[in-house]
Design a protein around this motif. Sequence first.
Motif, PDB file in Angstrom:
ATOM      1  N   SER A  30     -38.283  38.599 -20.723  1.00 18.21           N
ATOM      2  CA  SER A  30     -39.070  38.689 -19.440  1.00 18.21           C
ATOM      3  C   SER A  30     -40.306  39.706 -19.554  1.00 18.21           C
ATOM      4  CB  SER A  30     -38.101  39.226 -18.152  1.00 18.21           C
ATOM      5  OG  SER A  30     -38.784  39.436 -17.177  1.00 18.21           O
ATOM      6  N   MET A  33     -42.996  37.661 -21.471  1.00 20.35           N
ATOM      7  CA  MET A  33     -43.562  36.806 -20.474  1.00 20.35           C
ATOM      8  C   MET A  33     -44.505  37.479 -19.796  1.00 20.35           C
ATOM      9  SD  MET A  33     -41.010  33.383 -19.798  1.00 20.35           S
ATOM     10  CE  MET A  33     -39.702  34.429 -18.724  1.00 20.35           C
ATOM     11  N   ASP A  37     -48.679  37.114 -19.590  1.00 23.07           N
ATOM     12  CA  ASP A  37     -49.370  36.955 -18.360  1.00 23.07           C
ATOM     13  C   ASP A  37     -50.492  37.912 -18.036  1.00 23.07           C
ATOM     14  OD1 ASP A  37     -49.972  35.480 -15.856  1.00 23.07           O
ATOM     15  OD2 ASP A  37     -48.603  36.982 -14.844  1.00 23.07           O
ATOM     16  N   ILE A  44     -51.486  31.551 -17.130  1.00 25.89           N
ATOM     17  CA  ILE A  44     -50.755  30.690 -17.555  1.00 25.89           C
ATOM     18  C   ILE A  44     -50.568  29.326 -16.473  1.00 25.89           C
ATOM     19  CG2 ILE A  44     -48.166  30.610 -17.389  1.00 25.89           C
ATOM     20  CD1 ILE A  44     -48.096  33.566 -18.595  1.00 25.89           C
ATOM     21  N   ILE A  47     -44.744  27.097 -17.190  1.00 29.16           N
ATOM     22  CA  ILE A  47     -43.732  27.435 -18.145  1.00 29.16           C
ATOM     23  C   ILE A  47     -42.459  26.460 -18.087  1.00 29.16           C
ATOM     24  CG2 ILE A  47     -41.848  29.217 -18.697  1.00 29.16           C
ATOM     25  CD1 ILE A  47     -43.861  31.322 -17.334  1.00 29.16           C
ATOM     26  N   ILE A  67     -44.834  27.734 -23.139  1.00 31.20           N
ATOM     27  CA  ILE A  67     -45.663  28.369 -22.238  1.00 31.20           C
ATOM     28  C   ILE A  67     -46.813  27.705 -22.347  1.00 31.20           C
ATOM     29  CG2 ILE A  67     -46.932  30.372 -21.464  1.00 31.20           C
ATOM     30  CD1 ILE A  67     -44.432  31.981 -22.431  1.00 31.20           C
TER      31      ILE A  67
END
Length: 114
Positions: A30, A33, A37, A44, A47, A67
């Motif tokens: 997490s 990601m 971002d 993005i 996903i 992604i």
Amino acid sequence: MHRVLFCIGINQNFMNAPVEEGKQVWQAFSQMMQGIDQLPGVIILGIMDDDRIMVGPSATAPWTAYIMADVPDYESVVAACNFFRTTPVGDGTYKLWKYARVEARIGRELVVPE
């Protein structure tokens, strides 16, 4: 802008991890990601995770997760991939790349002709 597909493979270390360690890997995932971002200029687009129809590690294509993003430059692609090397899992003894791998595919947006 570059259109980039980050192809993410989960490896056997994750499959072998005890439940608590697996939760720590998910928290690190997490963070990774969120890091992508938050890179300047990165957008993005989507996903995708196919973990429900793929069982076990993914050493090559097909990957476990993807992604897709618009990325301003090559250095930002490298920075995004570097999150796998630098994002700590749990107490930081290991980094995310012990559990997952990434390969980036760099291209351009393909516009459907009219």
